[in-house]
Design a protein around this motif. Structure first.
Motif, mmCIF file in Angstrom:
data_model
loop_
_atom_site.group_PDB
_atom_site.id
_atom_site.type_symbol
_atom_site.label_atom_id
_atom_site.label_comp_id
_atom_site.label_asym_id
_atom_site.label_seq_id
_atom_site.Cartn_x
_atom_site.Cartn_y
_atom_site.Cartn_z
ATOM 1 N N ASN A 1 41.503 48.702 36.193
ATOM 2 C CA ASN A 1 41.151 48.145 34.631
ATOM 3 C C ASN A 1 41.184 46.610 35.216
ATOM 4 O OD1 ASN A 1 40.648 50.247 33.350
ATOM 5 N ND2 ASN A 1 42.514 50.110 32.789
ATOM 6 N N MET A 2 41.735 46.021 35.581
ATOM 7 C CA MET A 2 41.819 44.459 36.139
ATOM 8 C C MET A 2 40.353 44.428 37.111
ATOM 9 S SD MET A 2 45.477 42.919 36.232
ATOM 10 C CE MET A 2 44.824 41.019 36.903
ATOM 11 N N VAL A 3 40.668 44.382 37.653
ATOM 12 C CA VAL A 3 39.795 44.795 38.613
ATOM 13 C C VAL A 3 38.278 45.105 37.886
ATOM 14 C CG1 VAL A 3 38.387 45.409 40.867
ATOM 15 C CG2 VAL A 3 40.333 45.161 40.752
ATOM 16 N N LYS A 4 38.084 46.444 37.589
ATOM 17 C CA LYS A 4 36.779 46.153 36.414
ATOM 18 C C LYS A 4 36.661 45.773 35.124
ATOM 19 C CE LYS A 4 35.317 50.432 33.466
ATOM 20 N NZ LYS A 4 35.805 51.138 32.471
ATOM 21 N N LYS A 5 37.716 44.813 34.613
ATOM 22 C CA LYS A 5 37.136 44.126 33.662
ATOM 23 C C LYS A 5 36.520 42.101 34.520
ATOM 24 C CE LYS A 5 39.850 44.776 30.400
ATOM 25 N NZ LYS A 5 39.089 44.914 29.042
ATOM 26 N N MET A 6 36.882 41.875 35.507
ATOM 27 C CA MET A 6 36.407 41.166 36.358
ATOM 28 C C MET A 6 35.166 41.299 37.248
ATOM 29 S SD MET A 6 39.420 39.343 38.853
ATOM 30 C CE MET A 6 40.892 41.091 38.808
ATOM 31 N N VAL A 7 34.798 42.604 37.411
ATOM 32 C CA VAL A 7 33.407 42.714 37.733
ATOM 33 C C VAL A 7 32.540 42.309 36.782
ATOM 34 C CG1 VAL A 7 31.994 44.998 38.874
ATOM 35 C CG2 VAL A 7 34.531 44.574 40.579
ATOM 36 N N GLU A 8 32.563 43.176 35.578
ATOM 37 C CA GLU A 8 31.979 42.935 34.140
ATOM 38 C C GLU A 8 31.900 42.084 33.785
ATOM 39 O OE1 GLU A 8 34.401 45.473 31.177
ATOM 40 O OE2 GLU A 8 33.642 47.702 32.781
ATOM 41 N N ALA A 9 32.646 41.126 33.860
ATOM 42 C CA ALA A 9 32.492 39.706 33.422
ATOM 43 C C ALA A 9 31.469 38.711 34.765
ATOM 44 C CB ALA A 9 33.591 38.965 33.747
ATOM 45 N N TYR A 10 32.205 39.439 36.411
ATOM 46 C CA TYR A 10 30.955 38.324 37.135
ATOM 47 C C TYR A 10 29.174 39.061 37.001
ATOM 48 C CZ TYR A 10 28.795 37.993 42.154
ATOM 49 O OH TYR A 10 28.100 37.822 42.693
ATOM 50 N N GLU A 11 28.970 39.877 36.860
ATOM 51 C CA GLU A 11 28.025 40.913 36.745
ATOM 52 C C GLU A 11 27.325 40.506 35.426
ATOM 53 O OE1 GLU A 11 29.129 44.819 36.314
ATOM 54 O OE2 GLU A 11 28.436 45.269 38.554
ATOM 55 N N LYS A 12 27.824 40.328 33.839
ATOM 56 C CA LYS A 12 27.353 39.400 33.111
ATOM 57 C C LYS A 12 26.510 37.927 33.082
ATOM 58 C CE LYS A 12 29.723 41.681 29.215
ATOM 59 N NZ LYS A 12 30.897 41.544 28.360
ATOM 60 N N ASN A 13 27.149 37.549 34.868
ATOM 61 C CA ASN A 13 27.091 35.968 34.667
ATOM 62 C C ASN A 13 26.162 36.017 35.444
ATOM 63 O OD1 ASN A 13 28.931 34.566 33.050
ATOM 64 N ND2 ASN A 13 30.505 34.883 34.206
ATOM 65 N N LEU A 14 25.434 36.498 35.915
ATOM 66 C CA LEU A 14 25.167 36.940 36.995
ATOM 67 C C LEU A 14 23.216 36.306 36.510
ATOM 68 C CD1 LEU A 14 25.402 40.363 39.228
ATOM 69 C CD2 LEU A 14 25.960 37.828 39.978
#
Length: 65
Positions: free
Chosen positions: A52-65
């Motif tokens: 879940n940590m990785v999932k949230k980090m990927v989601e945050a990264y994708e929002k900032n693209l």
């Protein structure tokens, strides 16, 4: 014994990740994650925290693209 592969590459990152881990565990209903014996949790529960940590980090990264 196994070598500790958890090296801190960015100063201050460990504290941030530890805090993030506690938040994710709490959201999953696992309270006091920092003080409980992780050996008493199932591999599945421990894996879900990290996943879940990785999932949230990927989601945050994708929002900032």
């Amino acid at each position: 014994t196994m070598a500790n592969r958890n090296r801190v590459l960015v100063q201050g990152a460990k504290q941030g990740l530890d805090k993030f881990k506690l938040e994710v565990a709490s959201e999953m209903g696992i309270n006091n994650y920092d003080s409980i014996d992780k050996g008493n949790l199932s591999s599945r529960d421990n894996g879900h925290v990290g996943g879940n940590m990785v999932k949230k980090m990927v989601e945050a990264y994708e929002k900032n693209l």
